[in-house]
Design a protein around this motif. Structure first.
Motif, short mmCIF file in Angstrom:
data_model
loop_
_atom_site.label_atom_id
_atom_site.label_comp_id
_atom_site.label_asym_id
_atom_site.label_seq_id
_atom_site.Cartn_x
_atom_site.Cartn_y
_atom_site.Cartn_z
N THR A 281 0.80 -1.22 0.00
CA THR A 281 0.00 0.00 0.00
C THR A 281 0.83 1.27 0.00
O THR A 281 0.37 2.31 -0.44
CB THR A 281 -0.92 0.04 1.23
N GLY A 282 2.03 1.21 0.55
CA GLY A 282 2.83 2.42 0.67
C GLY A 282 2.31 3.38 1.72
O GLY A 282 2.74 4.54 1.78
N LEU A 283 1.38 2.93 2.56
CA LEU A 283 0.84 3.79 3.60
C LEU A 283 1.83 3.92 4.76
O LEU A 283 2.65 3.03 4.98
CB LEU A 283 -0.50 3.22 4.10
N PRO A 284 1.75 4.99 5.54
CA PRO A 284 2.71 5.19 6.63
C PRO A 284 2.54 4.16 7.74
O PRO A 284 1.43 3.73 8.05
CB PRO A 284 2.36 6.60 7.15
N TYR B 146 4.57 4.73 10.67
CA TYR B 146 4.93 5.52 11.85
C TYR B 146 6.01 4.86 12.71
O TYR B 146 6.00 4.97 13.93
CB TYR B 146 3.69 5.82 12.69
N GLY B 147 6.94 4.18 12.07
CA GLY B 147 8.04 3.55 12.80
C GLY B 147 7.68 2.27 13.51
O GLY B 147 8.49 1.73 14.27
N LEU B 148 6.46 1.77 13.29
CA LEU B 148 6.04 0.53 13.93
C LEU B 148 6.85 -0.64 13.40
O LEU B 148 7.18 -0.71 12.21
CB LEU B 148 4.56 0.26 13.65
N ASP B 149 7.15 -1.56 14.26
CA ASP B 149 7.84 -2.79 13.90
C ASP B 149 6.77 -3.85 13.59
O ASP B 149 6.48 -4.71 14.42
CB ASP B 149 8.76 -3.24 15.03
N LEU B 150 6.16 -3.75 12.42
CA LEU B 150 5.03 -4.63 12.09
C LEU B 150 5.45 -6.09 12.00
O LEU B 150 4.71 -6.97 12.43
CB LEU B 150 4.35 -4.14 10.82
#
Length: 168
Positions: free
Chosen positions: A122-125, A127-131
């Motif tokens: 998606t290229g969505l942000p 926010y620095g989350l470690d998904l």
């Protein structure tokens, strides 16, 4: 409270003023409980993640889920799967810590799936989350259920680069 009147907000929506513990379980009226998270608070993504991490670290994943829920309800529609997925992970930890292994595992899986759909090309942000780390955390925790669980000790690190919690 005698049960004849329901707790209502200014717009007539039902609200439960009953005190709750750190895992969101209702306590008897008059008991000392944990302060509830205010609803409908507009926060930046950074503020949302900072507050949710603080609550997770304090062993209050139910309250962290409410912070994520505010973000999903007030944020851009395309980010809803991100915030909903994080809320589901927090509620999954809540259920697991309450001893509900089946509910915990189900919500951890749903949260992980929601986050995977959010990031799939998606290229969505983020926010620095470690998904990827959150998905690994959820799978590892699910694999240890059922079992005694301390919500604070099991709290995930939300962002990349945050010091991992040591299990001991």
């Amino acid at each position: 409270m005698d049960g004849s009147a329901r707790d209502r907000d200014d717009e007539g929506r039902a609200r439960n003023a009953r005190p709750r513990d750190g895992l969101g379980r209702p306590l008897p009226y008059g008991a000392d409980g944990v302060a509830r998270q205010p609803e409908g608070v507009a926060r930046t993504p950074e503020q949302t993640l900072t507050e949710a991490q603080r609550l997770l670290d304090a062993g209050m994943p139910f309250h962290a889920h409410e912070v994520f829920e505010d973000a999903w309800k007030s944020g851009p529609p395309q980010e809803e799967p991100l915030w909903r997925g994080l809320a589901q992970l927090a509620v999954g930890l809540t259920h697991a810590a309450r001893g509900n292994a089946k509910g915990g595992a189900s919500l951890l899986e749903r949260g992980t799936d929601s986050l995977a759909r959010y990031t799939a090309g998606t290229g969505l942000p983020t926010y620095g989350l470690d998904l990827d780390g959150l998905a690994a955390w959820a799978r590892e925790l699910t694999g240890r259920l059922p079992g005694p669980l301390d919500a604070a000790a099991e709290a995930p690190r939300l962002r990349s680069g945050e010091a991992p919690r040591l299990r001991g």
